[in-house]
Design a protein around this motif. Structure first.
Motif, short mmCIF file in Angstrom:
data_model
loop_
_atom_site.label_atom_id
_atom_site.label_comp_id
_atom_site.label_asym_id
_atom_site.label_seq_id
_atom_site.Cartn_x
_atom_site.Cartn_y
_atom_site.Cartn_z
N UNK A 82 -4.58 -13.85 -10.88
CA UNK A 82 -6.28 -13.57 -10.19
C UNK A 82 -6.82 -13.32 -8.54
N UNK A 83 -5.84 -13.85 -7.65
CA UNK A 83 -6.15 -13.81 -6.07
C UNK A 83 -5.90 -12.20 -5.65
N UNK A 84 -4.40 -11.52 -6.45
CA UNK A 84 -4.52 -10.25 -5.97
C UNK A 84 -6.08 -9.36 -7.00
N UNK A 85 -5.74 -10.06 -7.67
CA UNK A 85 -6.88 -8.57 -8.40
C UNK A 85 -8.24 -8.57 -7.65
N UNK A 86 -8.70 -9.94 -6.93
CA UNK A 86 -9.49 -10.51 -6.29
C UNK A 86 -10.10 -9.47 -4.93
N UNK A 87 -8.59 -9.78 -4.06
CA UNK A 87 -8.26 -8.91 -2.96
C UNK A 87 -8.39 -7.41 -3.80
N UNK A 88 -7.93 -6.84 -4.77
CA UNK A 88 -8.31 -5.79 -4.72
C UNK A 88 -10.09 -5.36 -5.31
N UNK A 89 -10.14 -6.16 -5.37
CA UNK A 89 -11.47 -5.85 -5.74
C UNK A 89 -12.94 -5.58 -4.82
N UNK A 90 -12.32 -6.95 -4.05
CA UNK A 90 -12.98 -6.47 -2.24
C UNK A 90 -12.11 -5.19 -1.55
N UNK A 91 -11.16 -5.26 -1.08
CA UNK A 91 -10.92 -4.52 -0.68
C UNK A 91 -10.15 -3.08 -0.77
N UNK A 92 -10.01 -2.56 -2.01
CA UNK A 92 -9.20 -1.57 -2.69
C UNK A 92 -10.19 -0.30 -2.81
N UNK A 93 -11.23 0.37 -2.12
CA UNK A 93 -12.02 0.98 -2.11
C UNK A 93 -11.97 1.35 -0.70
N UNK A 94 -12.15 1.07 0.17
CA UNK A 94 -11.78 1.71 1.40
C UNK A 94 -12.63 2.93 1.96
N UNK A 95 -14.04 2.98 2.54
CA UNK A 95 -13.96 4.20 3.17
C UNK A 95 -13.01 5.52 3.54
N UNK A 96 -13.30 6.53 3.11
CA UNK A 96 -12.75 7.38 3.41
C UNK A 96 -11.85 7.07 5.38
N UNK A 97 -10.68 7.29 5.25
CA UNK A 97 -10.13 7.77 6.47
C UNK A 97 -9.80 5.83 7.18
N UNK A 98 -9.79 5.16 6.40
CA UNK A 98 -9.57 3.99 5.80
C UNK A 98 -8.78 3.39 5.40
N UNK A 99 -7.39 2.38 5.82
CA UNK A 99 -6.41 1.60 4.81
C UNK A 99 -7.26 0.55 3.67
N UNK A 100 -6.99 -0.07 2.61
CA UNK A 100 -7.34 -0.86 1.55
C UNK A 100 -6.63 -1.45 1.54
N UNK A 101 -6.93 -2.45 0.49
CA UNK A 101 -5.89 -3.25 0.71
C UNK A 101 -4.88 -3.31 -0.80
N UNK A 102 -3.47 -3.08 -0.09
CA UNK A 102 -2.60 -2.65 -0.99
C UNK A 102 -2.53 -3.67 -2.38
N UNK A 103 -1.94 -2.59 -3.66
CA UNK A 103 -1.83 -2.91 -4.41
C UNK A 103 -0.89 -3.67 -4.94
N UNK A 104 -0.66 -4.43 -6.43
CA UNK A 104 0.25 -4.63 -7.07
C UNK A 104 1.67 -3.54 -7.18
N UNK A 105 2.56 -3.19 -7.16
CA UNK A 105 2.73 -2.10 -7.67
C UNK A 105 5.09 -2.62 -8.13
N UNK A 106 4.99 -1.48 -8.59
CA UNK A 106 6.33 -1.47 -9.34
C UNK A 106 6.70 -0.38 -9.82
#
Length: 330
Positions: A117-141
């Motif tokens: 849930x923490x990772x999901x909420x971090x993605x909701x908050x920072x997963x769609x950065x403005x063009x040129x910016x770096x957003x929150x990294x997601x879970x990866x596998x």
């Protein structure tokens, strides 16, 4: 304008590429695979559509009939399976934390916010950065290499030791690394990412074990601007009858991360920018039959369909025979 590419193999083994727009489909001249077509586009410095136009089209083909005859392959592959890499990201879709939390709720107190849930909420908050910016990294596998990739209508095999074989209906991005190390997105496919949810539920740190499974791609590679809103249906058939069915949503309008952000956090690693490699990256889902209490069994058929794709992805579930593993000493 978007169009669709498929890979075709005739009865004599001859391979060709099919390009389709709307209800019309034709063989493309001069190429035997989508990877070769994409490499030609990179060499010419133009898009895939322009390359198809330059090569020209041959006779018309009935895509549905060719799929029924078993002549459509996964729409991407590599002559050396070790250079096709399967990876993915989870908790990327709005609502996707609900299914994951259902799986993990028994492992934590009700008042405790899970890592998921923490990772999901971090993605909701920072997963769609403005063009040129770096957003929150997601879970990866990591999911495997080209030996784990199958096409439409082929059996999805869970290992003999698997505790579950469950569908994950989603979109996958297909990429080719150019000669200078630049990743090129070729398009999107319908996909069944296929995981062992019982193993994952036992302990979230076993996520990696649950993901080392086969995955299936639908017969069409959608080329062009990715659709913002993809709406489809995932179902399971047992002995010909629908056992479970549910709509699923994908596309950026239904995601907590942008495709650009997911791509950045994958390709930021030089390991994933080796010229000539193919990457199949699964973008995640919010819809699982496992979350609804379904337990799959051998013989079940997974079926995934969604516009603007015109053909379904179907795969029967099988279990592999046990394979003894012995490590020798040199």
């Amino acid at each position: 304008m978007s169009f669709r590419l498929s890979q075709h193999r005739a009865a004599d083994g001859t391979r060709r590429v099919i390009a389709a727009r709307g209800g019309e489909a034709h063989f493309v001249r001069g190429v035997d695979g989508v990877r070769a077509l994409a490499m030609a586009a990179i060499e010419r410095g133009v898009g895939i559509a322009e390359t198809v136009e330059a090569l020209g089209l041959d006779e018309a083909v009935d895509l549905a009939a060719e799929q029924a005859a078993g002549r459509l392959l996964a729409p991407i592959d590599h002559p050396d399976a070790a250079h096709l890499i399967l990876t993915g990201t989870g908790l990327t879709h709005l609502g996707s934390a609900e299914g994951r939390d259902k799986m993990h709720r028994d492992a934590a107190a009700a008042a405790h916010q899970t890592d998921s849930m923490r990772m999901f909420l971090e993605g909701v908050e920072g997963g769609k950065p403005a063009p040129g910016d770096v957003g929150q990294q997601p879970e990866w596998f990591y999911k495997g290499n080209g030996t784990h990739l199958i096409g439409p209508d082929a059996p999805l095999a869970m290992p003999a030791f698997a505790q579950d074989g469950g569908e994950e209906p989603e979109l996958a991005g297909i990429y080719l690394i150019g000669p200078d190390g630049t990743p090129h997105r070729l398009g999107l496919c319908l996909a069944n990412e296929f995981s062992d949810h019982v193993t994952e539920r036992h302990n979230y740190l076993w996520l990696a074990h649950s993901k080392l499974r086969q995955a299936a791609l639908g017969p069409e590679l959608l080329v062009g601007t990715p659709p913002e809103d993809v709406r489809g249906t995932s179902r399971i058939r047992r002995e010909g009858a629908v056992l479970w069915e549910k709509p699923f949503l994908s596309g950026e309008a239904n995601m907590s991360h942008s495709l650009a952000n997911l791509e950045h956090h994958h390709f930021k690693y030089p390991l994933f920018r080796i010229p000539g490699d193919i990457h199949v990256h699964f973008f995640g889902t919010a819809t699982l039959s496992f979350s609804d209490g379904v337990r799959t069994q051998e013989g079940d058929v997974f079926e995934i369909e969604a516009a603007p794709f015109t053909l379904p992805l179907r795969n029967p579930l099988v279990r592999s025979a046990p394979e003894p593993v012995a490590v020798g000493q040199l």
